[in-house]
Every structure is written in structure tokens, then in C-alpha cells.
Design a protein around this motif. Structure first.
Motif, PDB file in Angstrom:
ATOM      1  N   ASP A 263       0.828  -1.206   0.000  1.00  0.00           N
ATOM      2  CA  ASP A 263       0.000   0.000   0.000  1.00  0.00           C
ATOM      3  C   ASP A 263       0.865   1.260   0.000  1.00  0.00           C
ATOM      4  O   ASP A 263       0.588   2.214  -0.743  1.00  0.00           O
ATOM      5  N   GLU A 264       1.904   1.268   0.824  1.00  0.00           N
ATOM      6  CA  GLU A 264       2.727   2.469   0.934  1.00  0.00           C
ATOM      7  C   GLU A 264       3.509   2.743  -0.350  1.00  0.00           C
ATOM      8  O   GLU A 264       3.588   3.890  -0.812  1.00  0.00           O
ATOM      9  N   PHE A 265       4.096   1.701  -0.951  1.00  0.00           N
ATOM     10  CA  PHE A 265       4.858   1.920  -2.174  1.00  0.00           C
ATOM     11  C   PHE A 265       3.951   2.201  -3.366  1.00  0.00           C
ATOM     12  O   PHE A 265       4.366   2.905  -4.299  1.00  0.00           O
ATOM     13  N   ALA A 266       2.749   1.662  -3.358  1.00  0.00           N
ATOM     14  CA  ALA A 266       1.824   1.947  -4.450  1.00  0.00           C
ATOM     15  C   ALA A 266       1.517   3.435  -4.515  1.00  0.00           C
ATOM     16  O   ALA A 266       1.415   4.018  -5.604  1.00  0.00           O
ATOM     17  N   GLU A 267       1.371   4.083  -3.361  1.00  0.00           N
ATOM     18  CA  GLU A 267       1.144   5.527  -3.348  1.00  0.00           C
ATOM     19  C   GLU A 267       2.446   6.300  -3.559  1.00  0.00           C
ATOM     20  O   GLU A 267       2.483   7.274  -4.309  1.00  0.00           O
ATOM     21  N   SER A 268       3.512   5.883  -2.882  1.00  0.00           N
ATOM     22  CA  SER A 268       4.759   6.628  -2.942  1.00  0.00           C
ATOM     23  C   SER A 268       5.336   6.670  -4.351  1.00  0.00           C
ATOM     24  O   SER A 268       5.713   7.732  -4.852  1.00  0.00           O
ATOM     25  N   HIS A 269       5.391   5.503  -5.038  1.00  0.00           N
ATOM     26  CA  HIS A 269       6.037   5.437  -6.342  1.00  0.00           C
ATOM     27  C   HIS A 269       5.066   5.600  -7.502  1.00  0.00           C
ATOM     28  O   HIS A 269       5.448   5.390  -8.664  1.00  0.00           O
ATOM     29  N   THR A 270       3.828   5.959  -7.207  1.00  0.00           N
ATOM     30  CA  THR A 270       2.882   6.287  -8.260  1.00  0.00           C
ATOM     31  C   THR A 270       2.423   7.731  -8.153  1.00  0.00           C
ATOM     32  O   THR A 270       2.148   8.372  -9.163  1.00  0.00           O
TER      33      THR A 270
ATOM     34  N   GLY B  91       2.942  -5.110 -17.428  1.00  0.00           N
ATOM     35  CA  GLY B  91       3.392  -4.268 -16.326  1.00  0.00           C
ATOM     36  C   GLY B  91       4.389  -3.216 -16.774  1.00  0.00           C
ATOM     37  O   GLY B  91       4.783  -3.115 -17.933  1.00  0.00           O
ATOM     38  N   HIS B  92       4.793  -2.400 -15.790  1.00  0.00           N
ATOM     39  CA  HIS B  92       5.794  -1.379 -16.031  1.00  0.00           C
ATOM     40  C   HIS B  92       7.194  -1.962 -15.811  1.00  0.00           C
ATOM     41  O   HIS B  92       7.360  -3.006 -15.177  1.00  0.00           O
ATOM     42  N   VAL B  93       8.185  -1.264 -16.342  1.00  0.00           N
ATOM     43  CA  VAL B  93       9.574  -1.609 -16.046  1.00  0.00           C
ATOM     44  C   VAL B  93       9.824  -1.199 -14.599  1.00  0.00           C
ATOM     45  O   VAL B  93       9.747  -0.015 -14.251  1.00  0.00           O
TER      46      VAL B  93
ATOM     47  N   MET C 175      -8.048   6.638  -1.498  1.00  0.00           N
ATOM     48  CA  MET C 175      -6.827   6.759  -2.288  1.00  0.00           C
ATOM     49  C   MET C 175      -5.932   5.536  -2.094  1.00  0.00           C
ATOM     50  O   MET C 175      -5.379   5.000  -3.061  1.00  0.00           O
ATOM     51  N   ARG C 176      -5.821   5.101  -0.869  1.00  0.00           N
ATOM     52  CA  ARG C 176      -4.960   3.940  -0.599  1.00  0.00           C
ATOM     53  C   ARG C 176      -5.512   2.698  -1.295  1.00  0.00           C
ATOM     54  O   ARG C 176      -4.755   1.932  -1.902  1.00  0.00           O
ATOM     55  N   VAL C 177      -6.821   2.489  -1.217  1.00  0.00           N
ATOM     56  CA  VAL C 177      -7.435   1.331  -1.866  1.00  0.00           C
ATOM     57  C   VAL C 177      -7.237   1.396  -3.376  1.00  0.00           C
ATOM     58  O   VAL C 177      -6.859   0.406  -4.016  1.00  0.00           O
ATOM     59  N   ILE C 178      -7.477   2.565  -3.970  1.00  0.00           N
ATOM     60  CA  ILE C 178      -7.390   2.709  -5.425  1.00  0.00           C
ATOM     61  C   ILE C 178      -5.970   2.473  -5.914  1.00  0.00           C
ATOM     62  O   ILE C 178      -5.741   1.730  -6.889  1.00  0.00           O
ATOM     63  N   PHE C 179      -4.988   3.086  -5.264  1.00  0.00           N
ATOM     64  CA  PHE C 179      -3.608   2.937  -5.731  1.00  0.00           C
ATOM     65  C   PHE C 179      -3.105   1.512  -5.536  1.00  0.00           C
ATOM     66  O   PHE C 179      -2.393   0.977  -6.387  1.00  0.00           O
ATOM     67  N   THR C 180      -3.468   0.883  -4.422  1.00  0.00           N
ATOM     68  CA  THR C 180      -3.060  -0.506  -4.213  1.00  0.00           C
ATOM     69  C   THR C 180      -3.721  -1.425  -5.217  1.00  0.00           C
ATOM     70  O   THR C 180      -3.084  -2.335  -5.764  1.00  0.00           O
ATOM     71  N   ALA C 181      -5.006  -1.195  -5.484  1.00  0.00           N
ATOM     72  CA  ALA C 181      -5.728  -2.027  -6.447  1.00  0.00           C
ATOM     73  C   ALA C 181      -5.154  -1.886  -7.852  1.00  0.00           C
ATOM     74  O   ALA C 181      -5.053  -2.877  -8.597  1.00  0.00           O
ATOM     75  N   ARG C 182      -4.763  -0.681  -8.232  1.00  0.00           N
ATOM     76  CA  ARG C 182      -4.170  -0.479  -9.556  1.00  0.00           C
ATOM     77  C   ARG C 182      -2.879  -1.256  -9.705  1.00  0.00           C
ATOM     78  O   ARG C 182      -2.562  -1.767 -10.787  1.00  0.00           O
ATOM     79  N   GLN C 183      -2.136  -1.362  -8.615  1.00  0.00           N
ATOM     80  CA  GLN C 183      -0.825  -2.007  -8.678  1.00  0.00           C
ATOM     81  C   GLN C 183      -0.907  -3.510  -8.468  1.00  0.00           C
ATOM     82  O   GLN C 183      -0.190  -4.274  -9.108  1.00  0.00           O
ATOM     83  N   HIS C 184      -1.786  -3.944  -7.564  1.00  0.00           N
ATOM     84  CA  HIS C 184      -1.759  -5.348  -7.139  1.00  0.00           C
ATOM     85  C   HIS C 184      -3.116  -6.056  -7.246  1.00  0.00           C
ATOM     86  O   HIS C 184      -3.216  -7.207  -6.824  1.00  0.00           O
ATOM     87  N   GLY C 185      -4.140  -5.393  -7.779  1.00  0.00           N
ATOM     88  CA  GLY C 185      -5.447  -6.029  -7.903  1.00  0.00           C
ATOM     89  C   GLY C 185      -6.384  -5.648  -6.767  1.00  0.00           C
ATOM     90  O   GLY C 185      -5.963  -5.184  -5.713  1.00  0.00           O
TER      91      GLY C 185
END
Length: 471
Positions: A214-221, A294-296, A406-416
Motif C-alpha cells: 500500500d505504501e509503495f503503491a502511493e509513494s512510487h505512483t 506491467g511497467h519496467v 486513495m490507498r485502496v485505489i492505488f493498491t488495487a491499480r498495482q496489485h489487484g
């Protein structure tokens, strides 16, 4: 007389609950509005780019970055202290995956760590150079990196070549096959290029290791994108990050011969600020790979136990929010200082969260008392409808819903979406971990101030996936 005493105690509890609700509400409002500013900047940037850029151009994939014959090459730095269990698998996977031809991997090992040394020596690959650090471990990660820097310089002098860029990785990283192509394309146009870091979901630790998702999904996106957009310094993540060789050479000259400060616990974070202070530009690059969807990016396992997570986050908090405050100060313009304030706000955030939890418990207790004790029936509501406190709590409730969304959306975009839903209860776990890590960091900081002790590399145990995830 007993009823009067009980009523007095309840009335005092009523007053205490109102005051702590007011204090917690004001604190949460301020930090919530700060986070909302970053969300607004990110969303505004996305909308603007869709209206302007993406109407004319499709987002590029890594195939569009073909660079021809690689020139200069990449020096890969991997510090390794007690990494015998993972470094062999990491190196074999890296050598097998990378499609870019011109690179050399420098692995730093310690003279009192024979197991790691033996694993690296057994690779017997001309692309891998074993570098024995000049002092027994453990030192700092920066000290190990400086030994790799000097080994790279020796290689350059011996073979009459100069590397184009230096790339940082850790001994547990799962690299992407095309990452060096991205670095080769963007450097030296950028002094630093950071690729996203994505934690690997760990079925054995859905809640401790999972909160890093969750934290990296927001931090690096979002967070890093906003830093770049407003012109603030871009901190390196310490892995999946490349630096222009010339820029690091200048910083090495500034620091007396090597670019990493051995007295720093977060040398990667500080290096990003040093680059910005020298006028270098940095970029977080999220580019899609033509292999898969996925992304690089670089993937890795994060700590799966509470103790390991606390050790890691204590090091981050100590290095960024406390030592970083002492060492970096408040350099740069408004945008840079604003982001420095956000970095150091983590110290207050932990206390604010605990204060908010205390206020919620006190308010719940007041509701129970009012419903069960006749002596409390005559007291006014803790939060009277239409009052300033009611409006304050309403605003903070909306901010909380927004933040969790926001946390749910960013995590879901990255990991489902399954992991996105798990992000809701993990937010509570993350708050507790961050609070405990803050307490440890402050205690260690005070000890260092008193004893003047030198920092050491308080690393956590690493694991490399048995089944390497697809790109």
C-alpha cells in the motif's frame, strides 16, 4: 453523596473527551489537508496530460527507447552483508534476464562474511566482480558502496573506459529485463533516474509485509511524481536507481573522493538532495514494458515479521526525519522545503494517529457511559449538532474516507482489487508499525546524541522468491 461524586467524575470525563476530540480533530485536519494538496496536484497533472499530451501521443513503451549500440556501459553496485541466502539467486536471475549487453556488476562483501564471499566467488562470471570491503562488517551501507566506487574507478583506469552510469540494487532484488535500456536512454539527460519499486505480495504475511504494498503503491505512483512535477528534490529509493557517472564524480569530489557519506543511514535519500543542490535533474520513470502488461520496475520481498519491519522503518525514520534534518537542513526553494517538511512530518503523523485513536476510544467510552449510567443522562452530548466541533469532526471524517479511498485505489491499480480491499485494515496496522518505529527512532537518536556513536548498517533479513514473478 455518591451520585454527586460519580456525576463529577463523569462530567470531568466529558470535558476531557471534548478537549481530546478538538485537539485530535485539528491535528488530523492539518495533516489531512496537506495530503489533499498532494492528491490534488497529482490528479490535476494527470488530467492536464490527458488533455494535452496523450491526445496527440500514445504513452511510450520501452521498445520506443532503442538506443543502438550501448556506449560507456553501466556499473551495477550491490552491497552484500550476510546475504549468502539470496545473493546467488539474485545474480543468476539478473545475468539471465538483462538484455542490455554492456554492464559490470560490482558486489561488495566483507572479510568476516565468508559465506557471502564464497557464493559470489562461485559465480565465476566475467560480468561479476567481487569486491572485498576494506573493514570487517558491519559498517554502513554507504561505506560498502564507497568501496564499490573505488573498485569501479580502478576498473576504469585498468581498462581505459569510463562508465556512463552507476545503478544501485540490493541483494534480494528481482530486476526487470529492460531496465538498463531505460537508464541508457535517459542518462545523461537526467542526472538520476528512478524506476518504481513494487513489493512482492507474501501469502505468509498479508498484513505486515502487505502494508508495504500500500505504501509503495502511493509513494512510487503519486508522491514521487508530484515531487518531480513541482521541481523538488527526488530522493533515491536505493534500488532500481541510476546516476549519471559525471554527476556522481562531482559529488565524490565534494565529499573527499567517494559519493556516499559513510556516516549516513539513508545515503540514497541524501544523494537525491545532493544532486538537486548541484542543479541535476531527476525523474521517476513509469514506462510500460512490451513484455507482459506491467511497467519496467524492480520487485522484492519486504520484511514479513513485526520486528524486521520495525527495524527497517526505524532506520528510515532515523535517517530521513531525524539525522536528515540535522544533515540536510532546509535547503532549496519553496517546493523543496515543502517536501522536506512532508518527509519530517512522519514524526508528527505517528503521534497524531495515536492521539486520534485515543480520542475515538474516549468518545466510544462516553457513548457507553451515557447509555448505561443514569448519572450521565443529564449531561449534554459530547458533540452537539451544529457546533464547531461537529463541523470539525465532519471534515476530518471526509478526509479519512478520501485518504482510505486513495490507498485502496492505488493498491488495487498495482496489485489487484483483493489487495486493494486488504489495504483498508492494513492502514490500521501500518499506523501502529509507524508509531512504534517512531518511538524507536527517537530513542536511538537521543542515544546517538548522548554517546556520539557512529551509525551501523542495521539491515533486515532478506528473501528471494523461489518462483520469480513474471514481468
Amino acid at each position: 453523596m455518591l451520585d454527586v461524586e460519580v456525576f463529577s467524575l463523569i462530567a470531568g470525563y466529558w470535558l476531557f473527551t471534548r478537549e481530546i476530540l478538538l485537539l485530535a480533530g485539528l491535528a488530523v485536519l492539518i495533516t489531512g489537508l496537506d495530503d489533499l494538496v498532494v492528491d490534488g496536484l497529482y490528479i490535476g497533472r494527470r488530467i492536464w496530460r490527458h488533455i494535452t499530451i496523450y491526445r496527440r501521443y500514445r504513452p511510450a513503451t520501452v521498445d520506443a527507447l532503442a538506443t543502438g549500440t550501448p556506449e560507456g556501459g553501466m556499473a551495477i553496485f550491490i552491497p552484500a552483508w550476510n546475504e549468502a541466502s539470496v545473493i546467488g539467486s539474485m545474480l543468476r536471475n539478473t545475468l539471465r534476464r538483462w538484455t542490455y549487453a554492456n554492464y559490470r556488476i560490482f558486489v561488495g562483501v566483507y572479510p568476516n562474511d565468508p559465506d557471502t564471499t564464497a557464493v559470489v566467488a562461485a559465480m565465476a562470471d566475467p560480468r561479476v566482480e567481487l569486491v572485498v570491503v576494506d573493514r570487517p562488517g558491519r559498517t554502513t551501507k554507504a561505506h560498502c558502496l564507497n568501496n564499490l566506487w573505488r573498485a569501479m574507478e580502478h576498473h576504469e583506469h585498468a581498462f581505459g573506459r569510463r562508465f556512463k552510469a552507476i545503478v544501485l540494487h540490493d541483494a534480494e532484488d528481482v530486476v526487470h529485463s529492460r531496465e538498463l535500456v531505460v537508464f541508457d536512454y535517459l542518462i545523461p539527460h537526467r542526472a538520476m533516474v528512478q524506476l518504481p519499486v513494487a513489493p512482492i505480495p507474501d501469502p505468509r504475511s498479508r498484513w505486515i509485509a502487505g502494508h508495504y504494498l500500500d505504501e509503495f503503491a502511493e509513494s512510487h505512483t503519486k508522491e514521487m511524481v508530484v515531487r518531480e512535477a513541482i521541481g523538488a528534490a527526488m530522493p533515491s529509493a536505493g534500488v532500481a536507481c541510476a546516476f549519471d557517472r559525471t554527476m556522481l564524480g562531482w559529488i565524490a569530489d565534494d565529499l573527499g573522493g567517494a559519493p556516499f557519506d559513510p556516516d549516513s543511514l539513508t545515503e540514497d535519500y541524501e544523494l537525491g538532495h545532493r544532486i538537486a543542490a548541484r542543479g541535476g535533474t531527476a525523474a521517476l520513470v513509469r514506462i510500460r514494458s512490451s513484455i507482459g502488461n506491467g511497467h519496467v520496475r524492480t520487485r522484492e520481498h519486504f520484511p514479513a515479521t513485526l520486528e524486521d519491519a520495525l527495524r527497517q522503518k526505524t532506520r528510515w525514520m532515523l535517517g530521513i526525519a531525524l539525522h536528515g534534518w540535522d544533515r540536510i537542513g532546509w535547503q532549496g526553494g519553496f517546493a523543496a522545503r515543502y517536501m522536506l517538511l512532508r518527509d519530517r512530518k512522519a514524526l508528527l503523523n505517528a503521534l497524531i494517529i495515536v492521539l486520534a485513536y485515543m480520542a475515538a476510544l474516549a468518545f466510544t467510552g462516553a457513548l457507553i457511559i451515557r447509555a448505561t449510567l443514569p448519572a450521565a443522562a443529564g449531561l449534554p452530548p459530547i458533540v452537539e449538532p451544529g457546533s464547531g466541533l461537529a463541523m470539525l469532526l465532519g471534515a476530518t471524517s471526509l478526509l479519512l474516507v478520501w485518504r482510505l479511498s486513495m490507498r485502496v485505489i492505488f493498491t488495487a491499480r498495482q496489485h489487484g482489487w483483493i489487495e486493494g480491499v486488504r489495504a483498508l485494515p492494513r492502514a490500521f496496522i501500518a499506523n501502529i508499525i509507524n508509531f512504534l518505529a517512531t518511538l524507536r527512532a527517537v530513542r536511538q537518536y537521543l542515544i546517538v546524541l548522548r554517546t556520539k556513536a557512529k551509525p551501523v548498517w542495521d539491515k533486515t533479513e532478506h528473501q528471494f522468491p523461489q518462483s520469480v514473478p513474471a514481468e
